[in-house]
Design an enzyme around this catalytic site. Structure first.
Site, PDB file in Angstrom:
ATOM      1  N   CYS A 111       0.871  -1.098  -0.137  1.00  0.00           N
ATOM      2  CA  CYS A 111       0.053   0.023  -0.051  1.00  0.00           C
ATOM      3  C   CYS A 111       1.013   1.280  -0.021  1.00  0.00           C
ATOM      4  O   CYS A 111       1.414   1.591   1.067  1.00  0.00           O
ATOM      5  CB  CYS A 111      -0.848  -0.008   1.326  1.00  0.00           C
ATOM      6  SG  CYS A 111      -1.719   1.630   1.140  1.00  0.00           S
ATOM      7  N   CYS A 114      -0.433   4.209   2.379  1.00  0.00           N
ATOM      8  CA  CYS A 114      -0.632   4.002   3.897  1.00  0.00           C
ATOM      9  C   CYS A 114      -0.322   2.697   4.323  1.00  0.00           C
ATOM     10  O   CYS A 114       0.951   2.341   4.192  1.00  0.00           O
ATOM     11  CB  CYS A 114      -1.749   4.349   4.270  1.00  0.00           C
ATOM     12  SG  CYS A 114      -3.310   4.157   3.535  1.00  0.00           S
ATOM     13  N   SER A 115      -1.304   2.031   4.461  1.00  0.00           N
ATOM     14  CA  SER A 115      -0.781   0.638   5.109  1.00  0.00           C
ATOM     15  C   SER A 115      -2.090  -0.173   4.973  1.00  0.00           C
ATOM     16  O   SER A 115      -2.335  -1.401   5.828  1.00  0.00           O
ATOM     17  CB  SER A 115      -0.486   0.627   6.450  1.00  0.00           C
ATOM     18  OG  SER A 115      -1.650   1.192   7.375  1.00  0.00           O
ATOM     19  N   CYS A 116      -2.725  -0.311   3.784  1.00  0.00           N
ATOM     20  CA  CYS A 116      -4.095  -1.082   3.745  1.00  0.00           C
ATOM     21  C   CYS A 116      -3.908  -2.361   3.464  1.00  0.00           C
ATOM     22  O   CYS A 116      -2.718  -2.723   3.052  1.00  0.00           O
ATOM     23  CB  CYS A 116      -4.819  -0.533   2.451  1.00  0.00           C
ATOM     24  SG  CYS A 116      -5.346   1.240   2.530  1.00  0.00           S
TER      25      CYS A 116
HETATM   26 FE    FE Z   1      -3.165   2.263   2.949  1.00  0.00          FE
END
Ligand code: FE
Length: 215
Positions: A111, A114-116
């Site tokens: 991602c 961000c951090s999906c």
């Molecule tokens: Fe994300």
């Protein structure tokens, strides 16, 4: 860290907390005080991700796809309902896409924004997944990133990078390891690592059976 979820609203060791932890704690207190948050419900959620939801669930999906071609087809066509057939799903997994490794193509999930991450199948993301170096380099130099994870693919293998978003979360269906013909689904699932489903790893190699030599 002296943090016990069972009694965390009584035992505060402020000095042990990092700045981020302190802010989270402050937010939790504020939200609880205002009546927006039930600490018991939050504890249950944390407990869920710490103990019950994890890559062993994704591994079950992969193992089923390896033994059941019809399931594999459904999984690749529309992952969310296929995964739900195994009773797996929930927040962060509403729009799952499963991408299949082949001898020609290796898939890598990131991602960049961000951090999906597909929580229902993989649990909480590893720290490196959320870190800027991985997020930046996975796209620019996927082969270099894979090498750092100890994965070396033939030069002819194409690497496809999938950028997860808040809406769409990807999971990799790794190649079934050779020599696993006749393995039970459970035995197959045990070979599937978290990183294999992110694409930064491969399934575990088979333990080498001792060869019986004639005396
Ligand atoms: Fe994300």
């Amino acid at each position: 860290m002296s943090h016990h979820h069972a009694d965390h609203d009584h035992v505060h060791h402020g000095s042990d907390l990092s700045p981020v932890e302190a802010r989270v704690r402050a937010l939790e207190s504020l939200l609880t005080e205002k009546g927006y948050l039930d600490p018991a419900a939050l504890d249950a959620l944390v407990e869920l991700y710490e103990t019950k939801v994890g890559p062993h669930l994704g591994a079950r999906v992969v193992a089923r796809a390896w033994v059941d071609p019809a399931f594999r087809a459904r999984l690749l066509a529309e992952a969310t309902p296929a995964i739900a057939e195994l009773g797996i799903g929930g927040r962060g997994g509403e729009h799952m896409v499963v991408v299949e490794n082949t001898p020609e193509t290796h898939n890598l999930v990131v991602c960049t924004l961000c951090s999906c991450y597909p929580w229902p199948v993989l649990g909480l993301p590893p720290v490196w997944y959320k870190a800027p170096p991985y997020r930046a380099r996975a796209v620019i130099d996927p082969r270099g990133v894979l090498a750092e994870f100890g994965v070396t693919l033939p030069e002819t293998t194409r690497i496809t990078v999938w950028d997860s978003t808040a809406e769409t979360r990807y999971m990799v269906l790794p190649l079934r390891p050779a020599g696993t013909e006749g393995f039970s689904e459970e035995a197959l699932a045990a070979l599937v690592t978290r990183d294999a489903m992110i694409g930064t790893g491969l399934p575990k190699a088979l333990p080498v059976e001792p060869v019986e030599m004639p005396v």
